[in-house]
Design a protein around this motif. Structure first.
Motif, PDB file in Angstrom:
ATOM      1  N   ARG A  42       1.878   7.226   8.182  1.00 54.29           N
ATOM      2  CA  ARG A  42       3.118   6.487   7.973  1.00 54.29           C
ATOM      3  C   ARG A  42       4.223   6.970   8.919  1.00 54.29           C
ATOM      4  O   ARG A  42       5.017   6.178   9.399  1.00 54.29           O
ATOM      5  CB  ARG A  42       3.549   6.711   6.525  1.00 54.29           C
ATOM      6  CG  ARG A  42       4.643   5.807   6.061  1.00 54.29           C
ATOM      7  CD  ARG A  42       4.823   6.005   4.568  1.00 54.29           C
ATOM      8  NE  ARG A  42       5.067   4.745   3.903  1.00 54.29           N
ATOM      9  CZ  ARG A  42       5.077   4.619   2.580  1.00 54.29           C
ATOM     10  NH1 ARG A  42       4.816   5.665   1.810  1.00 54.29           N
ATOM     11  NH2 ARG A  42       5.338   3.457   2.028  1.00 54.29           N
ATOM     12  N   GLU A  72       0.334   0.952   3.813  1.00 52.12           N
ATOM     13  CA  GLU A  72      -0.443   0.233   2.797  1.00 52.12           C
ATOM     14  C   GLU A  72      -1.914   0.621   2.840  1.00 52.12           C
ATOM     15  O   GLU A  72      -2.535   0.909   1.829  1.00 52.12           O
ATOM     16  CB  GLU A  72      -0.334  -1.279   3.010  1.00 52.12           C
ATOM     17  CG  GLU A  72       1.045  -1.849   2.742  1.00 52.12           C
ATOM     18  CD  GLU A  72       1.430  -1.787   1.273  1.00 52.12           C
ATOM     19  OE1 GLU A  72       0.543  -1.576   0.430  1.00 52.12           O
ATOM     20  OE2 GLU A  72       2.624  -1.923   0.983  1.00 52.12           O
ATOM     21  N   SER A  98       5.121  -4.641  -6.063  1.00 50.67           N
ATOM     22  CA  SER A  98       4.424  -4.044  -4.918  1.00 50.67           C
ATOM     23  C   SER A  98       5.297  -3.025  -4.203  1.00 50.67           C
ATOM     24  O   SER A  98       6.499  -2.954  -4.398  1.00 50.67           O
ATOM     25  CB  SER A  98       4.028  -5.144  -3.925  1.00 50.67           C
ATOM     26  OG  SER A  98       5.154  -5.478  -3.138  1.00 50.67           O
ATOM     27  N   ASN A  99       4.645  -2.270  -3.344  1.00 52.28           N
ATOM     28  CA  ASN A  99       5.380  -1.273  -2.558  1.00 52.28           C
ATOM     29  C   ASN A  99       6.447  -1.899  -1.670  1.00 52.28           C
ATOM     30  O   ASN A  99       7.490  -1.302  -1.445  1.00 52.28           O
ATOM     31  CB  ASN A  99       4.397  -0.505  -1.667  1.00 52.28           C
ATOM     32  CG  ASN A  99       3.882   0.731  -2.368  1.00 52.28           C
ATOM     33  OD1 ASN A  99       4.487   1.175  -3.346  1.00 52.28           O
ATOM     34  ND2 ASN A  99       2.795   1.265  -1.883  1.00 52.28           N
ATOM     35  N   GLU A 100       6.152  -3.090  -1.147  1.00 47.86           N
ATOM     36  CA  GLU A 100       7.144  -3.739  -0.274  1.00 47.86           C
ATOM     37  C   GLU A 100       8.436  -4.010  -1.024  1.00 47.86           C
ATOM     38  O   GLU A 100       9.517  -3.800  -0.511  1.00 47.86           O
ATOM     39  CB  GLU A 100       6.595  -5.049   0.290  1.00 47.86           C
ATOM     40  CG  GLU A 100       5.773  -4.822   1.542  1.00 47.86           C
ATOM     41  CD  GLU A 100       4.619  -5.794   1.624  1.00 47.86           C
ATOM     42  OE1 GLU A 100       4.368  -6.284   2.732  1.00 47.86           O
ATOM     43  OE2 GLU A 100       3.986  -6.069   0.578  1.00 47.86           O
ATOM     44  N   ASN A 146       3.522   0.412   7.473  1.00 43.03           N
ATOM     45  CA  ASN A 146       3.694  -0.115   6.124  1.00 43.03           C
ATOM     46  C   ASN A 146       3.184   0.850   5.063  1.00 43.03           C
ATOM     47  O   ASN A 146       3.546   0.754   3.895  1.00 43.03           O
ATOM     48  CB  ASN A 146       2.958  -1.454   5.958  1.00 43.03           C
ATOM     49  CG  ASN A 146       3.589  -2.517   6.827  1.00 43.03           C
ATOM     50  OD1 ASN A 146       4.804  -2.544   6.988  1.00 43.03           O
ATOM     51  ND2 ASN A 146       2.754  -3.373   7.406  1.00 43.03           N
TER      52      ASN A 146
END
Lengths: 338, 338
Positions: free
Chosen positions: B259, B294, B2-4, B292
């Motif tokens: 963002r 997202e 994931s991006n995290e 985030n």
């Protein structure tokens, strides 16, 4: 892992050209070079191919990122001018945006030409004047440039990638064959040792899954071998070796001569390259071949001669003037003139 | 992945500056920029920081090889000229050897200046003449250049590596704080997404044992976040997004605004960037934050406006003239002048 194993995993020149696509402009570039060469032959001129600047290695098919070993191209651009002064015709094959003969004196960053022009608006219409302090040098550079243009003795070819470079070098060297010993190759470009084969480009695309970029490259084939053995058999070939450890210059130059069988390696130390170079060549001009490149060549079979200039006593002298003078002399021997 | 997880493996801006060394010339560069900025403040001028060109990523400590995303710097150099014409003072922070305002009109490869000078040796001493066909444009470019030099409204900073760029951007943006809303950031440089941390350089050195080169790089920190939140709180910030798929331009621009919370993203399609761009901004100038990054931002919270020029009807018009005019207008709103 031994050198032989390295060789077996590297591209041979033959497999390189069989698998990597030629640049789109190759045919047109070669046709124009051929026309230039024919004219020089008809005028009985010697021709030197000067390669200059670095090469890029694209990492993606739609080139955004690339590996580079940028060189400003000072040695090549400066040498080209001295070859022209010495009566040679020059094919100047250079990396896009690297320095060029004549205009090199006015680089945008170190000596921008707009700074030595003045606007004189006392007249109507306004006139453009060259500042007095710049006049002498500009007249000299400009006059040489105009003479060369009029004589038609300078032909420029541009490359960007190492692939452009390899294809162009092969094609132009084949076009130079009719000149026989009157052709010289002055290979001053800094060519990448590694490249990304076209077939691997999709595999090698940015893998950002782990937040990092991975690249794996193959070796560029050693191009001096086919240049000497196949593409040109009589041209006078000068290659360069740049080292940071001066003690390695001569041994590495000998090794290159023993491996490829060409005429001269000019060794440069990175930090002293503007003041000092060494010419290394096989004694009597005869190559001492060791095609595997394994054995340490016998030093007694090679001759070295150093060229120095002293920037303290003559700050405007360029070492390329002495390099070119020495090569012109050696090339006369090679062509049987002296 | 994931991006995290990607985020957690990427350098934060804080850890970047804590671990990567500043360029040697940073203090001197910043001192000169500070002096320039003070003078502009005393004269009540608005200042725009224009970044331009690509960045390099060295692969070795004694830089021979590097990863590059070279950009000629046309957008930045052209825009800088129009900002100067609009009365702005310009800090032009550009990649070494990329195009510069004014001299850009005479690039060595496309319009070499030696080609529009003539030697007139009918007089003694010989004179240098500008060819008639070039006179009008050169007078115009030269006059603007001299005016800007006299007014002292252009300050140039040079970077080569992405590390130089990041350190300079942070330092200069902090120096611009006293200008408050009178400062604009026009971030047109093409900055590498990846770099090789200094600490890994020896590990990452050329591994030629298998006859190939291996490189693994880390992500460059997202610099817009600290620029907006920490380095400058009032400056008007314009970033760029270049895509090859035009349909992605607006959604990606919205996502960047959500963002980072800055003022404008200018979207370019690679193939149409000289004729068409899109301004994307939060409605009412208020940022719509999703730190985030997202969620897909709500389109109703953003406004788009397109700028087009038609090269068929006006082949000499530069789209940067319209881009700058629009930004000047928006910046006036931002500073409360209209």
């Amino acid at each position: 892992m031994s050198n032989e194993e390295v060789q077996s995993e590297a591209f041979s020149a033959e497999s390189y050209f069989a698998t990597q696509p030629p640049p789109a402009s190759l045919e047109e570039d070669v046709a124009r070079a051929r026309e230039f060469i024919q004219k020089q032959i008809s005028q009985g001129r010697k021709v030197v191919l000067v390669t200059s600047g670095g090469t890029t290695v694209p990492l993606e098919l739609n080139v955004v990122r690339f590996l580079d070993n940028f060189s400003a191209g000072t040695r090549g651009a400066t040498s080209a001018e001295y070859f022209l002064k010495a009566g040679y015709s020059v094919i100047f094959m250079h990396r896009q945006f690297s320095l060029q003969p004549f205009s090199r004196h006015y680089s945008h960053s170190t000596h921008p030409f707009l700074d030595f022009l003045d606007v004189d608006d006392s007249e109507e219409p306004a006139q453009i004047d060259v500042k007095a302090a710049e006049h002498t040098q500009l007249i000299e550079v400009l006059s040489q440039y105009k003479r060369v243009q009029k004589a038609g003795t300078l032909h420029t070819l541009t490359f960007v990638t190492v692939n452009d470079y390899l294809w162009l070098l092969r094609a132009v060297s084949q076009e130079l064959v009719p000149l026989g010993r009157l052709a010289m190759f002055y290979l001053a470009a800094a060519v990448s040792d590694f490249f990304l084969p076209r077939q691997k480009m999709s595999e090698h695309k940015i893998q950002s899954g782990k937040g990092s970029l991975h690249i794996e490259m193959d070796q560029v084939p050693k191009i001096l071998k086919p240049l000497v053995n196949e593409w040109t058999r009589e041209g006078y070939i000068v290659s360069f070796k740049l080292e940071t450890d001066e003690t390695l210059l001569v041994p590495k130059a000998r090794k290159a001569l023993a491996r490829y069988g060409h005429q001269v390696v000019i060794g440069n130390d990175l930090h002293r390259r503007k003041f000092e170079v060494v010419f290394v060549s096989p004694k009597g001009g005869r190559p001492v071949l060791d095609e595997n490149g394994e054995a340490e060549p016998d030093p007694s079979q090679f001759a070295e001669s150093w060229v120095h200039i002293d920037p303290a006593t003559n700050p405007t002298r360029e070492i390329e003037e002495d390099i070119v003078a020495e090569l012109v002399r050696r090339h006369r021997v090679w062509t049987g003139e002296s």
